[in-house]
Design an enzyme around this catalytic site. Structure first.
Site, PDB file in Angstrom:
ATOM      1  N   TYR A  59      -5.611   1.472   9.063  1.00 47.77           N
ATOM      2  CA  TYR A  59      -5.967   2.538  10.014  1.00 47.77           C
ATOM      3  C   TYR A  59      -7.485   2.639  10.068  1.00 47.77           C
ATOM      4  CZ  TYR A  59      -6.444   7.282  11.946  1.00 47.77           C
ATOM      5  OH  TYR A  59      -6.777   8.378  12.710  1.00 47.77           O
TER       6      TYR A  59
ATOM      7  N   ASP B  53     -13.911  -1.538   6.374  1.00 44.18           N
ATOM      8  CA  ASP B  53     -13.732  -0.104   6.590  1.00 44.18           C
ATOM      9  C   ASP B  53     -13.562   0.534   5.211  1.00 44.18           C
ATOM     10  OD1 ASP B  53     -12.877   2.437   7.039  1.00 44.18           O
ATOM     11  OD2 ASP B  53     -11.426   1.934   8.596  1.00 44.18           O
TER      12      ASP B  53
ATOM     13  N   LYS C 233     -15.630  10.362   4.697  1.00 48.30           N
ATOM     14  CA  LYS C 233     -15.069  11.118   3.564  1.00 48.30           C
ATOM     15  C   LYS C 233     -16.110  11.510   2.504  1.00 48.30           C
ATOM     16  CE  LYS C 233     -10.516   9.236   4.532  1.00 48.30           C
ATOM     17  NZ  LYS C 233      -9.533  10.196   4.966  1.00 48.30           N
TER      18      LYS C 233
END
Ligand SMILES: Cc1ncc(COP(=O)(O)O)c(C=O)c1O
Length: 394
Positions: free
Chosen positions: A144, A214, A242
């Site tokens: 994702y 990623d 994050k």
């Protein structure tokens, strides 16, 4: 467990917010209950509107590596509040943040701050297409990269060297970039195999395509230097999010100087953001990163607690450092196909039972659990105790 106030809020929320939530997984749909509405958080705990207390293993989906409301971050934010919340102008904080990230992650020579992980991956792909003057992107099943649509995408199998060779043989000269979660966290935790990532590095170099890691979830989580430091592989571009926001909304992407210099105002790739590099977000993130860098024993502490949890659970677990998943499947999970064999029904039952006992786990089989620095040994023991009770009840 009384969730009366949360239930009322959820009904109210559904009148004005699609599905009652601002991000789908929060609706707890996969486990078939209404979500607790959270009123506050401290250390390893979250508290809902009805006053229920939970030991939190969601960690706001990764950012809260130091636990909730860490005193250093709180203090830094309070000081910054006195100075204003947004200027839309360059700040010293951004210079320090860029300096720190480029120092910790050697593959990142220049970095651009954005506001979310989605923005980071989207912008990195646009940059890769402009740099290579190619259009095709390869991603992997079960990975994702945010909610934007990646155009001209071929989806390859994770951890499958033959598949990636086949894809490059077919259209290698048109491939701008391969984007990958080097340790996937969005089909549950599924680490890439060392030889698979090495093959990706080799084949992208051979065809002059860019390799994008990623590391929105893994950056500063699995090790201070992220997954790339564990595998010892240098991607061309890396995306972050994050943890680098210390609990505030941030994303970033960076990499080789020559590529990053394509960005405006230096180059032709226009990418901008009203709140990019926001001083509050930079303050929280910088404080978190500095704290992690100055206290490397944090990663040893996280590893010990996570290992203790794993060994006490006696379940089908994938784990890298403080990131882990319990798979309700008897078979090893190494790609999307094997992840899909898990019983989401059994997971839902387990997750509901744990929630009732005060253990807050991700309400989806395909999300990771996170151990934070604020979790105590007692929190881990409580998890194990409630886990035994949940199994006994089955
Ligand atoms: C690996 C990965 N990339 C990108 C994203 C998107 O980040 P955001 O939710 O901040 O847009 C996520 C979010 O969970 C993620 O785990």
């Amino acid at each position: 467990m009384n969730l009366e106030k949360s239930d009322q809020l959820f009904s109210e929320a559904q009148k004005y917010i699609p599905g009652g939530v601002n991000s789908p997984v929060r609706a707890f749909k996969d486990i078939g209950i209404n979500p607790p509405f959270i009123a506050r958080a401290e250390g390893s705990r979250v508290y809902d509107e009805d006053g229920n207390e939970y030991i939190d293993f969601v960690s706001s989906w990764g950012p809260m590596i130091l636990g909730h409301n860490h005193p250093k971050i709180k203090e830094a934010l309070q000081s910054q509040l006195e100075l204003g919340t947004s200027y839309g102008a360059p700040t010293d904080l951004e210079v320090k943040m860029a300096g720190l990230i480029t120092e910790i992650v050697p593959s990142v020579e220049m970095i651009r701050m954005v506001n979310s992980g989605t923005e980071a991956t989207m912008s990195s792909l646009r940059l890769a297409k402009a740099y290579t003057k190619r259009e095709k992107v390869i991603k992997f099943a079960g990975n994702y990269h945010g909610h934007h649509v990646i155009e001209n995408t071929t989806v390859a199998n994770y951890n499958d060297i033959e598949d990636i060779e086949r894809v490059f043989q077919k259209s290698g000269e048109q491939i701008a970039a391969v984007i990958i979660e080097p340790i996937a966290g969005n089909m549950g935790v599924v680490p890439a195999r060392q030889d698979f990532l090495e093959k990706l590095r080799e084949i992208t170099q051979k065809y002059s395509a860019l390799l994008i890691f990623d590391e929105v979830m893994t950056g500063f989580r699995v090790a201070l230097g992220g997954a790339q430091s564990i595998y010892n592989i240098k991607p061309d571009l890396t995306c972050f999010g994050k943890i680098i926001g210390g609990g505030l909304p941030v994303g970033a992407y960076g990499g080789k100087r020559e590529i990053m210099e394509m960005l405006a105002p230096l180059g032709p790739v226009y990418q901008a953001g009203t709140l990019s590099g926001n001083p509050l977000a930079m303050t929280a993130g910088l404080t978190a990163l500095k704290f992690l860098k100055e206290n490397p024993d944090i990663y040893t502490n996280l590893e010990q607690k996570a290992k203790r949890l794993q060994s006490g659970l006696d379940a089908n677990i994938n784990r890298v450092g403080s990131m882990m998943s319990i798979f309700f499947s008897d078979e090893p999970v190494f790609d999307y196909e094997s992840a899909k064999k898990c019983s989401t029904k059994l997971y839902a039952k387990y997750c509901k039972s744990m929630l009732k006992k005060g253990i807050y786990l991700p309400p989806s089989q395909f999300e990771a659990f996170f151990i934070s620095y604020a979790h105590t040994d007692e929190d881990i023991e409580l998890f194990l105790q409630k886990n035994r009770e949940s199994y006994e009840k089955k």
